[in-house]
Design an enzyme around this catalytic site. Structure first.
Site, mmCIF file in Angstrom:
data_model
loop_
_atom_site.group_PDB
_atom_site.id
_atom_site.type_symbol
_atom_site.label_atom_id
_atom_site.label_comp_id
_atom_site.label_asym_id
_atom_site.label_seq_id
_atom_site.Cartn_x
_atom_site.Cartn_y
_atom_site.Cartn_z
ATOM 1 N N GLU A 234 66.343 59.990 33.020
ATOM 2 C CA GLU A 234 65.420 60.131 34.162
ATOM 3 C C GLU A 234 65.535 58.976 35.156
ATOM 4 O O GLU A 234 65.254 59.138 36.344
ATOM 5 C CB GLU A 234 63.978 60.281 33.667
ATOM 6 N N CYS B 232 64.931 59.839 24.204
ATOM 7 C CA CYS B 232 64.563 58.647 23.433
ATOM 8 C C CYS B 232 63.684 58.997 22.231
ATOM 9 O O CYS B 232 64.195 59.504 21.254
ATOM 10 C CB CYS B 232 63.944 57.595 24.353
ATOM 11 N N HIS C 242 67.750 57.006 28.625
ATOM 12 C CA HIS C 242 66.763 57.579 29.564
ATOM 13 C C HIS C 242 67.446 58.101 30.823
ATOM 14 O O HIS C 242 67.547 57.369 31.810
ATOM 15 C CB HIS C 242 65.740 56.513 29.945
HETATM 16 N N1 GLN Z 1 59.754 54.159 19.948
HETATM 17 C C1 GLN Z 1 61.139 54.412 19.968
HETATM 18 C C2 GLN Z 1 61.979 53.158 19.798
HETATM 19 O O1 GLN Z 1 61.503 52.076 19.996
HETATM 20 C C3 GLN Z 1 61.550 55.137 21.248
HETATM 21 C C4 GLN Z 1 61.374 54.318 22.472
HETATM 22 C C5 GLN Z 1 61.317 55.148 23.734
HETATM 23 O O2 GLN Z 1 61.103 56.355 23.691
HETATM 24 N N2 GLN Z 1 61.478 54.522 24.875
HETATM 25 O O3 GLN Z 1 63.129 53.235 19.442
#
Ligand code: GLN
Length: 551
Positions: A515, A388, A513
């Protein structure tokens, strides 16, 4: 009570003395004991705070925000439940005071209460019971475990415990069991076990009309029979229902610790369920492999919440799952991304890691450190996984150094960046409010046939969970590709979901994600691949290591 609920059996897990006793692991483990007996089970978490969901909370307060398939931003215990049960849950499995009150107030505004005074009892308690019953009905589970967050005696948890007491009365004999988790501290020079805090917290529970059937005593060491007898006498539970749950090497041992003390048989007896021979199969294999620890790898985790490992809980667990598959100890080394730019020694140490993970995050703090770590991984061919924000920062780092765009940035940090390589999703423009407004939940990702990532998953269509507002700007894709950074995974509507780098042993970034979907019996392919690549890196003698070649 409506007839359709008459089948419902409930196990309530409460906590006393202090928070942070691992009630979530206890609850998950009880679920596993029942599942091992082929009993259909599900779990509900009660969080007595006023936030509607965990999405708006800082990870330093409650740890990681766990995302469910349906996009619910939930308490991290939902992650434990999913991992222990091997089942995916939805938002109805996380009740908060905010959610309950919102439902009650909406009903009041609609006029559903027909002129009555709306009160905590019976309206709020009624709503709590209704939501628990609905989960039982929709999930089709024979047994619903309900974990009550917080500590007995907190004002916040009162309506929930009252609702559960009422429910036990309504459901009748043999339908409900109460499990109370407490702390038995070991104090003084000889480490004497103290039962007084347990006695007090059980008294507190009884004052609200709940008598525990089982007491789970947490502590650093196992309880001796005389301490069990003492708790039994003072707390009015049979000695065999005082269960010792000492700290374990890894949380996945807990179901077997409980099983060894007869908890499965005890619960089925209380709930009048058939006590079948438990079947642990792959779970035991996982633990046996986990304990082998033949060799080890060091994985650096670079983030801004490194003082509280719970902020990255699902990543930590994903590495445990890999250890249980490969029989190789995975040691995580934590690097504070804010410190990294001012600590050459830390950066030097990081360069000697076998692999680097840069997890998700928000906001400007620590991003330069994350990019330093990514640059080291890229140039020195250290296996790398960016998740992410880690993936977005990898794109920014690459643009700055390989595409020669020194002003490249994410518009999350630099709204008017000259080269916005990461920018706001179109659907996010004009969105107000922070609660539940990101791109959330399980979404389909198409993987490019023949790519590394497709090979790792063994298919070209996957579903992974998301939680973000920003995305890779498609304008830069061609140039990324010309320099070896390929977008090998896309959403159905064309958004970039995966980047992988040519000419690198393992350099991968994902917008989603991974994970959240790793399970002990099914480790996630990306974590497996990262650790495997780390192992390969170790085996290459330093003189011919790619790092030396590129230096
Ligand atoms: N801050 C980034 C976004 O909003 C990544 C978000 C995250 O890592 N969950 O796109």
């Amino acid at each position: 009570m409506p007839r359709e609920y008459s089948f419902m059996k409930v196990i309530v897990v409460s906590g006393g003395v202090i928070s942070g006793l691992g009630k979530g692991i206890t609850t998950s483990s009880l679920g596993r004991l029942l599942k091992a007996r082929n009993i259909a089970v599900t779990i509900v978490k009660i969080d007595p705070y006023l936030n509607v969901d965990a999405g708006t909370m800082n990870p330093y307060q409650h740890g990681e925000v766990f995302v469910l398939d349906d996009g619910t931003e939930a308490d991290l215990d939902l992650g434990n439940y999913e991992r222990f049960l091997g089942q995916s849950l939805n938002g109805s499995h996380n009740l908060t005071t905010g959610k309950i009150y919102r439902a009650v107030i909406e009903k009041e505004r609609r006029g559903d209460y027909l002129g009555n005074t709306v009160q905590i009892i019976p309206h709020v308690t009624g709503e709590i019971k209704r939501m628990i019953r609905d989960v039982a009905q929709v999930s089709g589970a024979e047994v619903v475990l309900v974990e009550v967050g917080g500590t007995v005696g907190d004002i916040e948890s009162m309506p929930f415990l009252e609702a559960l007491r009422e429910l036990s009365y309504e459901l009748g004999e043999g339908q409900m069991a109460f499990v109370h988790t407490t702390l038995v501290p070991f104090v003084g020079p000889v480490g004497e076990a103290k039962t007084k805090p347990t006695q007090h917290s059980v008294r507190e529970l009884r004052a609200i009309g709940i008598r525990p059937n089982l007491i789970m005593a947490r502590g650093a060491a196992p309880l001796t029979p005389d301490i069990k007898a003492k708790i039994s006498l003072f707390c009015d539970v049979p000695p065999e229902a005082v269960i010792s749950v000492p700290d374990q090497h890894v949380v996945y041992e807990v179901p077997l610790v409980l099983e060894a003390q007869g908890v499965g048989a005890l619960l089925t007896r209380i709930l009048k369920l058939p006590d079948r021979e438990p079947e642990y199969g792959a779970w035991k294999e996982f633990l046996a492999t986990y304990r082998r620890e033949e060799g080890s790898v060091e994985v650096a985790v670079v983030g801004k919440y490194t003082e509280l490992h719970d902020a990255y809980l699902s990543h930590v667990e994903a590495f445990h799952h890999v250890q249980g598959r490969l029989g190789l100890a995975v040691h995580l080394q934590w690097y504070d991304s804010e410190d990294l730019p001012r600590s050459p020694a830390a950066l030097e140490r990081l360069r000697r890691s076998d692999a680097i993970l840069v997890p998700g995050g928000f906001g400007p703090r620590g991003i330069e450190g994350k990019m330093l770590a990514i640059e080291a991984a890229r140039r020195e061919k250290i296996p790398f996984l960016g998740v992410c924000y880690g993936f977005q920062m990898a794109a920014v780092e690459f643009a700055r150094h390989e595409l020669e765009l020194p002003e490249a940035h994410s518009t999350e940090i630099e709204p008017h960046a000259t080269d916005p390589v990461v920018c706001l999703l179109e659907e996010q423009q004009g969105v107000d409010g922070l609660g539940g407004t990101m791109r959330l939940g399980a979404l389909r990702v198409m993987l490019q046939p023949g790519s590394r990532i497709a090979e790792l998953y063994g298919r070209t269509e996957i579903y992974e969970r998301h939680r973000h507002r920003y995305e890779i700007n498609p304008k830069y894709l061609e140039r990324f590709s010309e320099h070896g950074l390929e977008a090998t995974g896309r959403s159905v509507d064309g958004r970039v979901e995966v980047f992988e780098l040519d000419d690198h042993p393992f350099f991968m970034g994902v917008q989603y994600h991974p994970e959240f979907l790793s399970r002990p019996e099914a480790p996630h392919p990306l974590y497996l691949a990262l650790v495997r690549a780390a192992r390969v890196r170790q085996e290459v003698p330093p003189s011919v290591a790619p790092a030396a070649a590129s230096a």
